[in-house]
Design an enzyme around this catalytic site. Sequence first.
Site, PDB file in Angstrom:
ATOM      1  N   HIS A   1      14.186  -9.118  -3.711  1.00  0.00           N
ATOM      2  CA  HIS A   1      15.386  -9.861  -4.088  1.00  0.00           C
ATOM      3  C   HIS A   1      15.024 -11.339  -4.116  1.00  0.00           C
ATOM      4  CE1 HIS A   1      19.689 -10.756  -4.502  1.00  0.00           C
ATOM      5  NE2 HIS A   1      19.394 -11.827  -3.771  1.00  0.00           N
ATOM      6  N   CYS A   2      15.220 -11.968  -5.257  1.00  0.00           N
ATOM      7  CA  CYS A   2      14.851 -13.371  -5.426  1.00  0.00           C
ATOM      8  C   CYS A   2      16.097 -14.236  -5.304  1.00  0.00           C
ATOM      9  CB  CYS A   2      14.180 -13.585  -6.784  1.00  0.00           C
ATOM     10  SG  CYS A   2      13.636 -15.285  -7.054  1.00  0.00           S
TER      11      CYS A   2
END
Length: 430
Positions: A189-190
């Site tokens: 997850h960025c």
Amino acid sequence: MGFVVIMAVYLGALGSFLFIMLFGESRMFQGTGVARAHQFVTSDICEWGGWIVKMLCGQRGVRCVSKAEETCCGRPNPGLQFFYLLCVGGGYYFFFTHAAPLIPGASVSEVHRYTAPLCVLASLAFFFFTSFSDPGVISPDNEDAYMKAYPFDNQLYMLKTCTTCKIPRPARSKHCRVCNRCVGRFDHHCAWMNNCIGEKNIRYFVGFLFGHILLCSYGVVLISSIIWGELDIRGVLASEFTNAGKRVLGGQAPLLLLKWSLIYYPVLSMLIIFLTIITVALSAFFGYHMYLIYKNMTTCESYKWKDFEEYHIEQAYEEFRRKVEQDEVEHPTRGRRDSASGEEELVVATSGGAGLLGRRLLRCFRFLKCWGRKHQPSTGSLFQVPIIAKNNIYDHGFVENMKEVLFPRSLHVQTKNSATQGKSKRTKHV
């Protein structure tokens, strides 16, 4: 000399911070100052901050801080997206106000008036594609395509049901606790994108990294060329300066030129330093992701494989220790006593390809003391670190792995299923 020291300290501190944040969690640095510094920056400071808040504001303050942390880090939050746009917009603003008026110059042509904004727009396009495209969210409608796209390897992935989404979890997928959804070929997850990086947008993410490396490198070269041309026009390169008691030409004294640039072109000089640091950091991150593509692994899987290897080595060590204890019970008087200390040394050896983890275990276990007696039990006191068989069935060579990134497998399966269904309908109609 003081100027050089200040710049060296500044760049060293900033570079060290970036290195600690990027690589502090890596297992190769476990037990080192890098890992401890990462722990301090990412965890200990927060704990100390919580303790200070509790002392000053009580439990109510702690609850407010926890709620703010959950809002910022535990749920989708566009904060870093706005910060990224602020950095890009601010950088381009300084370029437009300080560098653009100097184009064309002695060392740059007018074409850069057009190529610079085009490069910025292309990088922003990759950012928006990555941020707002579907990462590969799994639903009952496309679950079958993901099941067919990636088989279970029965090592990292086995058939399970997601306890949150209540659907079977395909291989290489993961439920993102931030976005609260299952994503196919989940990488990470960025927070910068406020989106998961998965099967369908990993290509945009890699393009984002590579595009920004090119953009920042281009900015460094272009601004440096602009300043160099200005120095040439002003006659600084051909002028003589006194450097360490010697008369030298300006073009042969890089530190003097750097100082002159910082004095007369401070904004452009700071922009060069900023872009250089970002280029190095992004290059390291891009190189890491290219390595993952080469191995056909995701960021999540790289940690899973390390946990898999460590778990089996720990199991082997526990079995070895159990046999040693059993041998101690069966042969209490057996062994040789060390003449100096009378203490037992447990030796760990690595076998062939045990690699970094084996060497780390060797350091950890080499000087373990066992029950006050140095001996050679019947089971053998030499712990051989086993080679863990890691069968990555998803690795098909770099070319095929790259094709998988550029052309997601699930889309290929869905297209094939649609074509098959269309053909079946036409056949029934006839």
